[in-house]
Design a protein around this motif. Structure first.
Motif, PDB file in Angstrom:
ATOM      1  N   MET A   1       1.044  -1.202   0.051  1.00 48.73           N
ATOM      2  CA  MET A   1       0.024  -0.052  -0.260  1.00 48.73           C
ATOM      3  C   MET A   1       1.058   1.451   0.081  1.00 48.73           C
ATOM      4  O   MET A   1       0.510   2.247  -0.716  1.00 48.73           O
ATOM      5  N   SER A   2       1.960   1.291   0.786  1.00 48.33           N
ATOM      6  CA  SER A   2       2.887   2.310   0.881  1.00 48.33           C
ATOM      7  C   SER A   2       3.521   2.671  -0.468  1.00 48.33           C
ATOM      8  O   SER A   2       3.768   3.519  -1.021  1.00 48.33           O
ATOM      9  N   GLY A   3       3.776   1.457  -1.274  1.00 54.34           N
ATOM     10  CA  GLY A   3       4.579   1.408  -2.359  1.00 54.34           C
ATOM     11  C   GLY A   3       3.624   2.346  -3.708  1.00 54.34           C
ATOM     12  O   GLY A   3       4.047   3.072  -4.372  1.00 54.34           O
ATOM     13  N   LEU A   4       2.280   1.790  -3.340  1.00 52.23           N
ATOM     14  CA  LEU A   4       1.272   2.422  -4.472  1.00 52.23           C
ATOM     15  C   LEU A   4       1.141   3.838  -4.036  1.00 52.23           C
ATOM     16  O   LEU A   4       1.041   4.741  -4.983  1.00 52.23           O
ATOM     17  N   ARG A   5       1.094   4.324  -2.889  1.00 52.38           N
ATOM     18  CA  ARG A   5       0.973   5.568  -2.448  1.00 52.38           C
ATOM     19  C   ARG A   5       2.133   6.486  -2.897  1.00 52.38           C
ATOM     20  O   ARG A   5       1.884   7.677  -3.499  1.00 52.38           O
ATOM     21  N   THR A   6       3.442   6.130  -2.916  1.00 51.59           N
ATOM     22  CA  THR A   6       4.435   6.702  -3.448  1.00 51.59           C
ATOM     23  C   THR A   6       4.424   6.933  -4.904  1.00 51.59           C
ATOM     24  O   THR A   6       4.806   8.012  -5.463  1.00 51.59           O
ATOM     25  N   VAL A   7       4.155   5.781  -5.734  1.00 53.58           N
ATOM     26  CA  VAL A   7       3.903   5.931  -7.015  1.00 53.58           C
ATOM     27  C   VAL A   7       2.919   6.878  -7.490  1.00 53.58           C
ATOM     28  O   VAL A   7       2.964   7.782  -8.298  1.00 53.58           O
ATOM     29  N   LEU A   8       1.892   6.968  -6.873  1.00 55.50           N
ATOM     30  CA  LEU A   8       0.824   7.844  -6.884  1.00 55.50           C
ATOM     31  C   LEU A   8       1.224   9.394  -6.720  1.00 55.50           C
ATOM     32  O   LEU A   8       0.955  10.321  -7.660  1.00 55.50           O
ATOM     33  N   PHE A   9       1.910   9.625  -5.669  1.00 58.53           N
ATOM     34  CA  PHE A   9       2.241  10.998  -5.039  1.00 58.53           C
ATOM     35  C   PHE A   9       3.464  11.515  -6.344  1.00 58.53           C
ATOM     36  O   PHE A   9       3.155  12.531  -6.896  1.00 58.53           O
ATOM     37  N   SER A  10       4.145  10.562  -6.946  1.00 57.68           N
ATOM     38  CA  SER A  10       5.293  10.644  -7.551  1.00 57.68           C
ATOM     39  C   SER A  10       4.683  11.066  -8.830  1.00 57.68           C
ATOM     40  O   SER A  10       5.168  12.132  -9.752  1.00 57.68           O
ATOM     41  N   THR A  11       3.851  10.470  -9.512  1.00 56.02           N
ATOM     42  CA  THR A  11       3.154  10.593 -10.613  1.00 56.02           C
ATOM     43  C   THR A  11       2.393  11.857 -10.678  1.00 56.02           C
ATOM     44  O   THR A  11       2.507  12.714 -11.510  1.00 56.02           O
TER      45      THR A  11
END
Length: 84
Positions: A1-11
């Motif tokens: 979940m943390s990885g998905l959040r990081t990817v979304l914020f980065s995008t």
């Protein structure tokens, strides 16, 4: 979940930066407009430049004279103060 959040914020961040850059490139004037603006600057007028040089020379002279004197001209300005 943390990885998905990081990817979304980065995008999202990359998208916002991209939109900002795109807006900046649309707003900035082109080469022709830049040349026109430079021609209309006061420094482009030789007469105006000479006046500016003379004014700057006078100011430098005044500053030099003020630096060489021991008088404090600021003390004489303003309301009268009682002497101690």
């Amino acid at each position: 979940m943390s990885g998905l959040r990081t990817v979304l914020f980065s995008t999202g961040f990359v998208g916002v930066v991209g939109i900002g850059y795109g807006m900046w490139s649309v707003i900035t004037p082109g080469e022709e407009r830049k040349r026109e603006m430079l021609k209309n600057l006061p420094e482009a007028n030789p007469l105006r430049m000479e006046e500016t040089r003379k004014r700057n020379a006078l100011m430098m002279q005044v500053l030099k004279e003020a630096a060489e004197t021991d008088d404090n001209i600021a003390r004489g300005l303003g309301p009268m103060r009682s002497q101690k």
